[in-house]
Design a protein around this motif. Structure first.
Motif, short mmCIF file in Angstrom:
data_model
loop_
_atom_site.label_atom_id
_atom_site.label_comp_id
_atom_site.label_asym_id
_atom_site.label_seq_id
_atom_site.Cartn_x
_atom_site.Cartn_y
_atom_site.Cartn_z
N TYR A 127 52.78 31.01 38.62
CA TYR A 127 51.70 30.02 38.59
C TYR A 127 50.57 30.32 39.56
O TYR A 127 49.40 30.17 39.21
CB TYR A 127 52.26 28.61 38.79
CG TYR A 127 52.90 28.04 37.54
CD1 TYR A 127 52.22 28.05 36.32
CD2 TYR A 127 54.18 27.51 37.55
CE1 TYR A 127 52.79 27.55 35.17
CE2 TYR A 127 54.76 27.00 36.40
CZ TYR A 127 54.06 27.02 35.22
OH TYR A 127 54.63 26.53 34.07
N PRO A 128 50.87 30.77 40.80
CA PRO A 128 49.75 31.09 41.70
C PRO A 128 48.85 32.21 41.18
O PRO A 128 47.71 32.31 41.59
CB PRO A 128 50.45 31.50 43.00
CG PRO A 128 51.77 30.81 42.95
CD PRO A 128 52.16 30.83 41.50
N LEU A 129 49.37 33.05 40.29
CA LEU A 129 48.53 34.12 39.71
C LEU A 129 47.83 33.64 38.44
O LEU A 129 47.22 34.43 37.72
CB LEU A 129 49.40 35.36 39.43
CG LEU A 129 50.00 36.02 40.66
CD1 LEU A 129 50.97 37.13 40.27
CD2 LEU A 129 48.90 36.58 41.57
N ASP A 130 47.94 32.35 38.17
CA ASP A 130 47.30 31.71 37.01
C ASP A 130 47.88 32.18 35.68
O ASP A 130 47.21 32.12 34.66
CB ASP A 130 45.78 31.91 37.04
CG ASP A 130 45.06 30.76 36.30
OD1 ASP A 130 45.69 29.70 36.12
OD2 ASP A 130 43.90 30.94 35.91
N ARG A 161 53.89 41.07 37.89
CA ARG A 161 52.80 42.04 38.12
C ARG A 161 52.98 43.23 37.20
O ARG A 161 52.01 43.73 36.61
CB ARG A 161 52.81 42.50 39.58
CG ARG A 161 52.32 41.47 40.59
CD ARG A 161 52.23 42.18 41.93
NE ARG A 161 51.87 41.34 43.04
CZ ARG A 161 51.08 41.76 44.05
NH1 ARG A 161 50.59 42.99 44.06
NH2 ARG A 161 50.81 40.96 45.06
N LEU A 196 49.34 44.54 36.46
CA LEU A 196 48.71 44.43 37.78
C LEU A 196 49.38 45.41 38.74
O LEU A 196 50.51 45.86 38.48
CB LEU A 196 48.87 43.00 38.31
CG LEU A 196 48.06 41.93 37.58
CD1 LEU A 196 48.49 40.54 38.01
CD2 LEU A 196 46.56 42.13 37.82
N PRO A 197 48.71 45.75 39.86
CA PRO A 197 49.37 46.63 40.84
C PRO A 197 50.67 45.99 41.34
O PRO A 197 50.74 44.76 41.46
CB PRO A 197 48.36 46.72 41.98
CG PRO A 197 47.06 46.24 41.42
CD PRO A 197 47.38 45.31 40.30
N TYR A 238 49.06 20.60 43.37
CA TYR A 238 49.64 21.74 42.64
C TYR A 238 50.56 22.53 43.56
O TYR A 238 51.70 22.84 43.22
CB TYR A 238 48.47 22.60 42.17
CG TYR A 238 48.78 23.64 41.12
CD1 TYR A 238 48.85 23.30 39.78
CD2 TYR A 238 48.95 24.97 41.47
CE1 TYR A 238 49.10 24.26 38.81
CE2 TYR A 238 49.19 25.94 40.51
CZ TYR A 238 49.27 25.58 39.18
OH TYR A 238 49.50 26.53 38.22
N ARG A 261 49.52 21.09 34.09
CA ARG A 261 50.28 22.20 33.51
C ARG A 261 51.74 22.22 33.95
O ARG A 261 52.60 22.75 33.26
CB ARG A 261 49.61 23.52 33.94
CG ARG A 261 50.06 24.72 33.15
CD ARG A 261 49.65 26.01 33.81
NE ARG A 261 48.23 26.03 34.11
CZ ARG A 261 47.67 26.96 34.85
NH1 ARG A 261 48.39 27.94 35.35
NH2 ARG A 261 46.38 26.92 35.11
N LEU A 271 47.43 36.23 46.19
CA LEU A 271 46.41 35.51 45.43
C LEU A 271 46.96 34.16 44.98
O LEU A 271 48.08 34.08 44.47
CB LEU A 271 46.02 36.35 44.22
CG LEU A 271 44.97 35.77 43.26
CD1 LEU A 271 43.65 35.51 43.98
CD2 LEU A 271 44.75 36.74 42.10
N LEU A 301 45.61 31.10 42.63
CA LEU A 301 44.59 30.53 41.76
C LEU A 301 45.03 29.12 41.38
O LEU A 301 46.22 28.85 41.22
CB LEU A 301 44.42 31.40 40.52
CG LEU A 301 44.02 32.85 40.84
CD1 LEU A 301 43.95 33.68 39.56
CD2 LEU A 301 42.68 32.88 41.58
#
Lengths: 377, 377
Positions: free
Chosen positions: A20-23, A285, A290-291, B13, B39, B324, B326
């Motif tokens: 979730y934090p990476l959308d 990832r 992603l890297p 969130y 979500r 990251l 988001l």
């Protein structure tokens, strides 16, 4: 990007929380309407073999991955016609069959136990002759947590089994005496880049993982390299994308590959707190292109599985750097309902902290106390 | 246990993501049907002043907390008749009014800027006379991100303001010259136990937080104790439960309290990766009556806010130990759409890592490069 996940148990739950934090958005497919992920993500409730449901599930997904290794390979192949599936269905296939798995190890010159394929009682005597006693007969498919295995120590064991021979494809393996069980979590990205977590020492009871120590105590660089090299060859042979677990035995300073799991793995749960990027984040990832994140450890961690019952949260959370992960399942015997990770700056401090854990954790099945002094040689 | 949260933005969130592993369930109330939490958790879409909706929202909740400090105090009081509300509505009330806030600091003998309450243009001249120029006129309520503030440097500024006097309760504050802005995140449990994160150094642009460094560079033990003592007095005076942020100015080696936020705070986001237990987890532990988690730092962290636009994820995630976050909001100017935390073992390594960040982050508004050498004195 919406990622589809086959299987909606705790591994999927932790993948979603990491994603979730990476959308990333998620959609799950699981046969059970009770699957824990229902609380935090949309879910299709259907059998893995329901192709109509699979198509509905796959609609609009950027890619599909799985958190359950017994997803039927045909379901993965069906999905792969319409949407990228990582890890590749071939990896699922190899991991579901002990004979294919061990044949792969042999092909890649990765040391493993000696083995012989068997399909009838008639072949047993010759196979036992080839390998010698003791040895272990295993079903090729669907064995887990110690089920579908028969240890043969004496000619009488062989005779008894012959009278009640399992009706399934089988593999006979030479019994290995080993010092300890280890595992390595490896990850490979879509461009072929790889990363490896340190070897973890695993303790089982009744065939179920109870305790993982990360990094494995007394982990030498040589052993770590040996494990990484084996894991890398498997990743490359399968053109793998995502996290792969390789379970190993340490026997007289050498590693013998035992099995692989083509998914995030219980022996990597410590990485949520104990590594810069967790196995869950790194799996996402990798499959998303992603890297890869750093697999460097943050101190020393012990992961204890909660099987069938829960500790008093307040008692546990009073221990510094103890982390509770509950999966939202109702406790029943033998069911993995959560885990605890205890972290510390040094292995000595970790050993002390484990001693401070409430009485609940000091029972034999948690495999504590442990010798955790770790020296890189 | 289901926890109700008033407000459904990124703070809510991140509270939910921190709470799921502890098996907390969540229900949110937010006026916007676009609130990001939709979500991952059930949500009631309603105004905070819709008492019928508040009652529907509160049904079956174990407790209510908030992630938005401008929740009407009356809504919190209404809920508190039926269900525990943490932090107490009194804290919300104190934090919503700059005059009450500063009066509280004064009562608790916590150094703060000199100030005078104002309600009409007629009182301005005398107030300016009392404090001297320069000074700052602020609305008592609802000012944020630099809005609702007028800096008065000259008699002409005063005269100009007098001609167009704001129609709201006001407070005039002496202009403080300070070396830097700091904040401390404090947490108090239901039994009165407290824990404190290290002071954080904050950099703003246009009144919006852009960068936090944790721990604050050159943080002395003396300064940390001074901040903890101030925060502890506030927590105790308000019989507070949960995480409280105290924003401070450092001026000639002393701290001046500027304002409080009765909730998890943007300057504490680094704690997700940079501390043993994050501010989000600790807020939940506190309100749920669980022991507080360790606030110890894991190395040195920098948190950079993403305002109105997003970096290329792949570029950022190639930096080791860059994380990251988001929020699932569509970017528009001035909107907080995510944040990045970069962590390192030492302040020197952190400075190096920040230099490696993609060009996106090297623009002036991100406040990089920074001097991060940190010496505990």
């Amino acid at each position: 990007m919406t990622i589809g996940i086959l299987g909606g148990g705790q591994l999927g739950y932790m993948l979603a929380l990491a994603g979730y934090p990476l959308d990333f958005h998620f959609r799950f497919l699981d046969p059970s309407p009770q699957a824990p992920v229902g609380r935090i993500a949309p879910r299709v409730t259907a059998e893995y073999t329901d192709y109509e449901a699979l198509d509905r599930f796959a609609h609009g997904l950027a890619l599909v991955t799985y958190e359950f290794e017994n997803v039927p390979v045909e379901a993965a192949r069906h999905l792969a016609k319409h949407v990228p599936v990582y890890p590749p269905p071939e990896a699922l296939e190899a991991a579901q069959d002990r004979l294919e798995e061990k044949t792969l190890f042999r092909k890649l010159r990765i040391p493993t136990t000696e083995f012989v394929a068997l399909s009838s009682a008639a072949e047993l005597a010759a196979a036992v002759q080839t390998l010698g006693l003791p040895c272990v007969l295993k079903t090729r498919r669907l064995g887990y947590d110690g089920k579908g295995q028969w240890v043969l120590r004496t000619p009488e064991d062989v005779a008894a089994l012959n009278r009640d021979f399992p009706a399934a494809p089988l593999i006979l393996e030479k019994f290995v005496s080993f010092e300890r069980e280890l595992s390595i979590l490896a990850v490979r990205g879509r461009k072929g880049e790889t990363a490896f977590y340190p070897l973890v020492e695993n303790h089982h009871r009744g065939g179920i993982l109870r305790l993982s120590l990360a990094p494995a105590p007394q982990l030498s660089l040589g052993l770590q390299h040996e494990a990484e090299n084996a894991a890398r060859r498997i990743l490359e042979a399968l053109d793998y994308v995502g996290v792969l677990a390789v379970e190993l035995f340490e026997s007289r300073g050498r590693l013998l590959a035992n099995e692989i799991a083509p998914r995030v793995h219980n022996s990597g749960h410590w990485s949520i707190e104990g590594a810069v990027a967790s196995q869950f984040q790194n799996h996402l990832r990798a499959v998303a292109g992603l890297p890869l994140g750093a697999t460097r450890t943050l101190g020393h961690s012990a992961m204890l599985n909660l099987i069938g019952e829960l500790p008093e949260a307040a008692e546990l959370l009073a221990i510094p750097d103890a982390h509770l992960h509950l999966y939202g399942k109702s406790p029943r015997p033998g069911r993995k309902v959560g885990h605890v990770t205890v972290r510390a700056d040094s292995s000595e401090q970790l050993a002390l902290r484990l001693k401070q854990l409430p009485a609940f954790f000091q029972r034999e099945e948690f495999c504590l106390p442990v010798q955790t002094s770790s020296v890189a040689k």
